[in-house]
Design an enzyme around this catalytic site. Structure first.
Site, PDB file in Angstrom:
ATOM      1  N   TYR A   1       0.853  -1.181   0.000  1.00  0.00           N
ATOM      2  CA  TYR A   1       0.000   0.000   0.000  1.00  0.00           C
ATOM      3  C   TYR A   1       0.889   1.231   0.000  1.00  0.00           C
ATOM      4  O   TYR A   1       1.823   1.320   0.798  1.00  0.00           O
ATOM      5  CB  TYR A   1      -0.903  -0.001   1.246  1.00  0.00           C
TER       6      TYR A   1
ATOM      7  N   ASP B   1       9.514   3.292  -0.183  1.00  0.00           N
ATOM      8  CA  ASP B   1       8.421   3.938   0.556  1.00  0.00           C
ATOM      9  C   ASP B   1       8.606   3.635   2.042  1.00  0.00           C
ATOM     10  O   ASP B   1       8.230   2.579   2.535  1.00  0.00           O
ATOM     11  CB  ASP B   1       7.073   3.426   0.040  1.00  0.00           C
TER      12      ASP B   1
ATOM     13  N   LYS C   1       3.893   9.415   8.569  1.00  0.00           N
ATOM     14  CA  LYS C   1       3.663   8.823   9.880  1.00  0.00           C
ATOM     15  C   LYS C   1       4.596   9.391  10.977  1.00  0.00           C
ATOM     16  O   LYS C   1       4.374  10.498  11.432  1.00  0.00           O
ATOM     17  CB  LYS C   1       3.709   7.296   9.775  1.00  0.00           C
TER      18      LYS C   1
HETATM   19  C1  LIG Z   1       0.340   4.807   5.543  1.00  0.00           C
HETATM   20  C2  LIG Z   1       1.140   4.581   4.324  1.00  0.00           C
HETATM   21  C3  LIG Z   1       1.028   5.417   3.191  1.00  0.00           C
HETATM   22  C4  LIG Z   1      -0.009   6.498   3.099  1.00  0.00           C
HETATM   23  O1  LIG Z   1       0.173   7.498   4.040  1.00  0.00           O
HETATM   24  P1  LIG Z   1      -1.088   8.444   4.412  1.00  0.00           P
HETATM   25  O2  LIG Z   1      -0.498   9.451   5.332  1.00  0.00           O
HETATM   26  O3  LIG Z   1      -2.106   7.547   5.046  1.00  0.00           O
HETATM   27  O4  LIG Z   1      -1.580   9.034   3.146  1.00  0.00           O
HETATM   28  C5  LIG Z   1       1.903   5.218   2.147  1.00  0.00           C
HETATM   29  N1  LIG Z   1       2.825   4.239   2.180  1.00  0.00           N
HETATM   30  C6  LIG Z   1       2.950   3.411   3.228  1.00  0.00           C
HETATM   31  C7  LIG Z   1       4.019   2.372   3.209  1.00  0.00           C
HETATM   32  C8  LIG Z   1       2.110   3.543   4.331  1.00  0.00           C
HETATM   33  O5  LIG Z   1       2.220   2.694   5.351  1.00  0.00           O
END
Ligand SMILES: *Cc1c(COP(=O)(O)O)cnc(C)c1O
Length: 445
Positions: free
Chosen positions: A159, A254, A282
């Site tokens: 994701y 990511d 995060k």
């Molecule tokens: C949570 C997450 C996202 C998206 O971040 P948001 O702040 O919810 O838009 C993207 N990549 C990874 C790996 C994530 O865990």
């Protein structure tokens, strides 16, 4: 007598009243789609209405009915120091007094950029945004602008936020609710997202061979958190790095979840691999809405106004968010013992759970990378999307509900990671192991 009193304790917990949460949820359903502002917050897949949280401190959450929970969601990752950390709260309060947004350059943004660059060597330049989604969608636009190519590779079950290009075999809520490919994403966009299998470098190689000179970037969660926790096999990230380099494909790591989580320098430090573009979110915001993307100077110089790749944001680099993020990253950077403690506590919980699995011969598999972990309801080794999908989500749902009733707040989905924080105590961990044994026995009875 011992067993009887423990039994009574559980039954009292199990009668915990969540009537106010239920009332608020019923009202919310009429005004907010699904009653929640992010799908993962609904308890739909575990057959229950969500508890509404009133406040949090340290490792604990309290709901609107006054029930207390030991929290392993940690706002889905950010709360590595625990909730309402006094220094972060103080910094945010002080910043708010000076104005909540200027839409102009501030010294705090420079301080943040310096901090990130000092922690992550692959990030020479960085642009602040407001969420992980913004970071990843900007990163692939940048990769396309830099390479002049259109396609990207992602892994099944990973994701990367909710931008169109990533809602192809997506993990997290999309996987939980059985909608990995979202309607509303055009065929033209989905045709440009190719999917490979995590931990299978051959599947990447095949895609590259079939699409010569067409692939701008490969984006990966270096440790997957969004189909449950799945660490990379030994050498996997290094092999992907090499394939990308050889084929002039930008490797986007990511680290929205893993950054400052699996190690101070993220998965890149833990696995000794280097990204062309890194995406962050995060933890970097200390609980406020923040994201960032950064990388080599040569690539980042494409971003407007230095270069032609347009990306902007009214609230980007927001003073409150920067204040929280600076305090968070400074605290983590100045106290490396935090990561040793997280490792020690997480491994203790893992070992305690493993002992239960072995004692009762339960068909369960644990995965863990540092303070990210998942208990999968399958006997299979979980290494990718296919193996994660072998989990018994019905049994997970029973386990989740039993744990919640015993005051343990887990993510309401099999396909999410749990997070340990520095605020979790020895007692929290003991109580969690005890609750896990009772809950697992219920799930498998
Ligand atoms: C949570 C997450 C996202 C998206 O971040 P948001 O702040 O919810 O838009 C993207 N990549 C990874 C790996 C994530 O865990």
């Amino acid at each position: 007598m011992e067993t009887v009193s423990q039994f009574l304790y559980i039954e009292i917990k199990k009668m915990a009243n969540t009537s106010r949460s239920q009332l608020l949820f019923e009202k919310s359903l009429k005004l907010v789609p699904g009653g929640v502002n992010s799908p993962v917050r609904a308890f739909k897949s575990v057959g229950r209405s969500p508890v509404f949280i009133q406040r949090a401190r340290g490792s604990k959450l309290w709901d609107v009915d006054g029930n207390e929970y030991i929290d392993y969601v940690g706002s889905w990752g950010p709360m590595i120091l625990g909730h309402a950390h006094p220094r972060i709260v103080e910094r945010v309060q002080k910043a708010a007094g000076d104005g909540t947004s200027f839409g102009a350059a501030t010294e705090r943004e420079l301080e943040m950029a310096e901090l990130i660059a000092s922690i992550m060597p692959s990030v020479e330049m960085v642009r602040m945004v407001n969420s992980g989604t913004e970071a990843t969608m900007s990163a692939i636009r940048l990769a396309r602008a830099y390479t002049g190519r259109n396609k990207i590779i992602k892994f099944e079950g990973c994701y990367h936020g909710h931008a169109d290009s990533f809602l192809i075999k997506a993990g997290s809520g999309a996987m939980t609710f059985g909608i990995p490919d979202s309607p509303g994403v055009t065929q033209a966009i989905s045709a440009d997202t190719l999917t490979a299998r995590f931990n299978d470098v051959n599947s990447v190689e095949t895609l590259i061979e079939n699409h010569p000179n067409e692939i701008a970037a490969l984006i990966a969660e270096p440790v997957v958190g969004n189909m449950g926790c799945i660490p990379p096999k030994k050498g996997f990230l290094g092999e992907v790095r090499e394939l990308c380099t050889r084929n002039e494909i930008l490797f986007i790591i990511d680290e929205v979840m893993t950054g400052f989580r699996v190690a101070l320098g993220g998965a890149q430090q833990l696995y000794n691999v280097s990204a062309d573009i890194t995406t962050l979110g995060k933890i970097i915001g200390g609980g406020l809405p923040v994201g960032a993307y950064g990388g080599k100077k040569e690539i980042m110089s494409m971003v407007a106004p230095a270069g032609p790749m347009y990306q902007a944001g009214t609230l980007s680099g927001n003073p409150l968010a920067m204040a929280a993020g600076i305090e968070m990253l400074t605290t983590l950077k100045n106290d490396p013992s935090i990561y040793a403690r997280l490792e020690e506590k997480s491994s203790r919980l893992e070992e305690g759970t493993q002992a239960i699995i072995e004692k009762h011969h339960l068909p369960l598999t644990q995965n863990r990378a540092g303070s990210m972990f998942t208990l999968f309801f399958t006997e299979k080794n979980v290494v990718d999307y296919e193996t994660a999908k072998t989990s018994d989500t019905k049994k997970f749902a029973v386990y989740f509900n039993e744990m919640l009733d015993r005051g343990i707040y887990l993510a309401p989905s099999q396909f999410e990671a749990a997070f340990m924080s520095d605020a979790h105590t020895d007692e929290d961990i003991e109580r969690t192991i005890d609750a896990a044994e009772r809950s697992l026995l219920k799930a498998f009875q």
